[in-house]
Scaffold this motif. Structure first.
Motif, mmCIF file in Angstrom:
data_model
loop_
_atom_site.group_PDB
_atom_site.id
_atom_site.type_symbol
_atom_site.label_atom_id
_atom_site.label_comp_id
_atom_site.label_asym_id
_atom_site.label_seq_id
_atom_site.Cartn_x
_atom_site.Cartn_y
_atom_site.Cartn_z
ATOM 1 N N ASN A 115 -7.477 1.311 -8.693
ATOM 2 C CA ASN A 115 -7.273 0.078 -9.468
ATOM 3 C C ASN A 115 -6.131 -0.743 -8.883
ATOM 4 O OD1 ASN A 115 -7.902 2.032 -12.363
ATOM 5 N ND2 ASN A 115 -9.294 0.479 -11.596
ATOM 6 N N PHE A 116 -5.037 -0.077 -8.556
ATOM 7 C CA PHE A 116 -3.900 -0.787 -7.967
ATOM 8 C C PHE A 116 -4.249 -1.312 -6.569
ATOM 9 C CE2 PHE A 116 -1.566 1.749 -11.148
ATOM 10 C CZ PHE A 116 -0.838 0.744 -11.753
ATOM 11 N N ALA A 117 -4.939 -0.483 -5.771
ATOM 12 C CA ALA A 117 -5.333 -0.920 -4.424
ATOM 13 C C ALA A 117 -6.261 -2.124 -4.502
ATOM 14 C CB ALA A 117 -6.003 0.236 -3.672
ATOM 15 N N ASP A 118 -7.210 -2.104 -5.449
ATOM 16 C CA ASP A 118 -8.112 -3.246 -5.621
ATOM 17 C C ASP A 118 -7.339 -4.510 -5.992
ATOM 18 O OD1 ASP A 118 -10.269 -1.617 -5.046
ATOM 19 O OD2 ASP A 118 -10.940 -1.434 -7.136
ATOM 20 N N SER A 119 -6.314 -4.361 -6.813
ATOM 21 C CA SER A 119 -5.491 -5.510 -7.204
ATOM 22 C C SER A 119 -4.775 -6.103 -5.994
ATOM 23 C CB SER A 119 -4.471 -5.099 -8.275
ATOM 24 O OG SER A 119 -5.133 -4.730 -9.462
ATOM 25 N N LEU A 120 -4.248 -5.229 -5.131
ATOM 26 C CA LEU A 120 -3.608 -5.725 -3.907
ATOM 27 C C LEU A 120 -4.631 -6.430 -3.023
ATOM 28 C CD1 LEU A 120 -1.231 -2.801 -2.835
ATOM 29 C CD2 LEU A 120 -0.614 -4.976 -3.900
ATOM 30 N N HIS A 121 -5.785 -5.804 -2.857
ATOM 31 C CA HIS A 121 -6.833 -6.369 -2.003
ATOM 32 C C HIS A 121 -7.301 -7.735 -2.530
ATOM 33 C CE1 HIS A 121 -10.089 -6.402 0.883
ATOM 34 N NE2 HIS A 121 -10.928 -6.683 -0.094
ATOM 35 N N ALA A 122 -7.332 -7.888 -3.848
ATOM 36 C CA ALA A 122 -7.767 -9.152 -4.459
ATOM 37 C C ALA A 122 -6.696 -10.234 -4.376
ATOM 38 C CB ALA A 122 -8.142 -8.917 -5.920
ATOM 39 N N GLY A 123 -5.498 -9.864 -3.957
ATOM 40 C CA GLY A 123 -4.430 -10.845 -3.817
ATOM 41 C C GLY A 123 -3.667 -11.125 -5.101
ATOM 42 N N TYR A 124 -3.785 -10.226 -6.081
ATOM 43 C CA TYR A 124 -3.030 -10.405 -7.316
ATOM 44 C C TYR A 124 -1.536 -10.291 -7.029
ATOM 45 C CZ TYR A 124 -7.504 -9.561 -9.713
ATOM 46 O OH TYR A 124 -8.797 -9.615 -10.142
ATOM 47 N N SER A 125 -0.739 -10.880 -7.888
ATOM 48 C CA SER A 125 0.713 -10.792 -7.770
ATOM 49 C C SER A 125 1.135 -9.426 -8.305
ATOM 50 C CB SER A 125 1.366 -11.914 -8.577
ATOM 51 O OG SER A 125 2.769 -11.815 -8.491
ATOM 52 N N ALA A 126 1.427 -8.515 -7.406
ATOM 53 C CA ALA A 126 1.783 -7.145 -7.773
ATOM 54 C C ALA A 126 3.184 -6.853 -7.247
ATOM 55 C CB ALA A 126 0.772 -6.160 -7.207
ATOM 56 N N TRP A 127 4.044 -6.385 -8.144
ATOM 57 C CA TRP A 127 5.444 -6.163 -7.805
ATOM 58 C C TRP A 127 5.883 -4.781 -8.250
ATOM 59 C CZ3 TRP A 127 8.857 -9.756 -5.548
ATOM 60 C CH2 TRP A 127 8.264 -10.981 -5.244
ATOM 61 N N ILE A 128 6.895 -4.279 -7.568
ATOM 62 C CA ILE A 128 7.526 -3.037 -8.010
ATOM 63 C C ILE A 128 8.975 -3.326 -8.393
ATOM 64 C CG2 ILE A 128 6.049 -1.516 -6.650
ATOM 65 C CD1 ILE A 128 8.568 -1.211 -4.731
ATOM 66 N N ALA A 129 9.473 -2.510 -9.294
ATOM 67 C CA ALA A 129 10.896 -2.483 -9.627
ATOM 68 C C ALA A 129 11.435 -1.206 -9.008
ATOM 69 C CB ALA A 129 11.095 -2.467 -11.142
ATOM 70 N N VAL B 212 0.835 -1.202 0.000
ATOM 71 C CA VAL B 212 0.000 0.000 0.000
ATOM 72 C C VAL B 212 0.872 1.255 0.000
ATOM 73 C CG1 VAL B 212 -1.697 1.307 1.345
ATOM 74 C CG2 VAL B 212 -1.978 -1.158 1.053
ATOM 75 N N ALA B 213 1.988 1.219 0.710
ATOM 76 C CA ALA B 213 2.887 2.372 0.769
ATOM 77 C C ALA B 213 3.476 2.732 -0.598
ATOM 78 C CB ALA B 213 4.012 2.101 1.769
ATOM 79 N N ASP B 214 3.446 1.812 -1.554
ATOM 80 C CA ASP B 214 3.997 2.052 -2.890
ATOM 81 C C ASP B 214 2.981 2.652 -3.859
ATOM 82 O OD1 ASP B 214 6.498 0.780 -2.242
ATOM 83 O OD2 ASP B 214 5.485 -1.157 -2.486
ATOM 84 N N LEU B 215 1.719 2.707 -3.469
ATOM 85 C CA LEU B 215 0.673 3.041 -4.428
ATOM 86 C C LEU B 215 0.802 4.438 -5.037
ATOM 87 C CD1 LEU B 215 -2.477 1.341 -2.877
ATOM 88 C CD2 LEU B 215 -1.004 0.548 -4.748
ATOM 89 N N GLU B 216 1.225 5.411 -4.262
ATOM 90 C CA GLU B 216 1.375 6.769 -4.830
ATOM 91 C C GLU B 216 2.456 6.778 -5.910
ATOM 92 O OE1 GLU B 216 -0.808 9.140 -4.320
ATOM 93 O OE2 GLU B 216 -1.793 7.851 -2.847
ATOM 94 N N ALA B 217 3.587 6.139 -5.630
ATOM 95 C CA ALA B 217 4.679 6.103 -6.607
ATOM 96 C C ALA B 217 4.286 5.307 -7.847
ATOM 97 C CB ALA B 217 5.943 5.518 -5.967
#
Length: 157
Positions: free
Chosen positions: A38-52, A16-21
Motif C-alpha cells: 500500500n505504501f509502495a503503491d502510494s509512492l509509485h502514484a506520486g502521492y505526497s508521502a513523508w516520514i517523521a 522506498v528505503a523507508d518502507l520497512e520502517a
C-alpha cells in the motif's frame, strides 16, 4: 532528559528505503494496517508521502493524495512511544502546509469514531465533520463507520 527527547523531529519525503520502517510503525498502531505494498503503491502514484524522523529513526509518516484543489489525508501515524509529545500535530501541520503549497484549498480525511485522540487532534486543527461512511473500516467484530472530516486550507503563495 534522555538523548532521543533532546533531538528534534525532522520531516523528509518518504523513499522506498523507508518502507520497512514505515510499515513496522503502521503495523504497531493498527489492527488492520496498510501493507508495504500500500505504501509502495502510494509512492509509485506520486502521492505526497513523508516520514517523521528523530536521530535517523522513523517515528511516523503521512500520505496525502491530491487531485486539483482537494487533498485527502489517506494515512498518518506516530509510533506509540512517541505519541503525546506534539509530533503528530507537527506532522499533520506539515501535511496541510505541503498540500496548500501544492494548490489544495481543502483537506479531507476519514477517522474511526472510537479514535478519540485523532478526532480531538483533527478538531483542534479546525477540521469539522461533514459526513459518515457506513461500515468503512474493518473491525475486530464486523465493520466500523468512518467520520468524514473537512478543513479549508489557508492559501500559500
Amino acid at each position: 532528559m534522555n538523548g532521543v527527547a533532546a533531538l528534534a523531529v525532522e520531516f523528509f519525503p518518504m523513499a522506498v528505503a523507508d518502507l520497512e520502517a514505515v510499515t513496522a510503525v503502521e503495523a504497531s498502531l493498527q489492527d488492520f494496517p496498510w501493507t508495504r505494498g500500500n505504501f509502495a503503491d502510494s509512492l509509485h502514484a506520486g502521492y505526497s508521502a513523508w516520514i517523521a524522523s528523530i536521530g535517523g529513526e522513523v517515528i511516523g509518516f503521512s500520505v496525502v493524495m491530491q487531485v486539483l484543489d482537494e487533498a485527502h489525508l489517506l494515512n498518518i501515524g506516530i509510533a506509540s512511544q512517541h505519541q503525546g509529545r506534539g509530533f503528530g500535530a507537527r506532522l499533520l501541520r506539515q501535511a496541510m502546509t505541503n498540500a496548500a503549497q501544492n494548490g489544495a484549498h481543502w483537506m479531507f480525511l476519514e477517522v474511526r469514531p472510537g479514535n478519540a485522540r485523532a478526532v480531538a487532534l483533527y478538531r483542534h486543527f479546525g477540521f469539522h465533520e461533514i459526513g459518515r461512511r457506513k461500515d468503512y473500516y474493518p473491525a475486530r467484530q464486523g465493520r466500523e463507520d468512518a467520520l468524514v472530516f473537512q478543513k479549508e486550507l489557508p492559501a500559500c503563495r
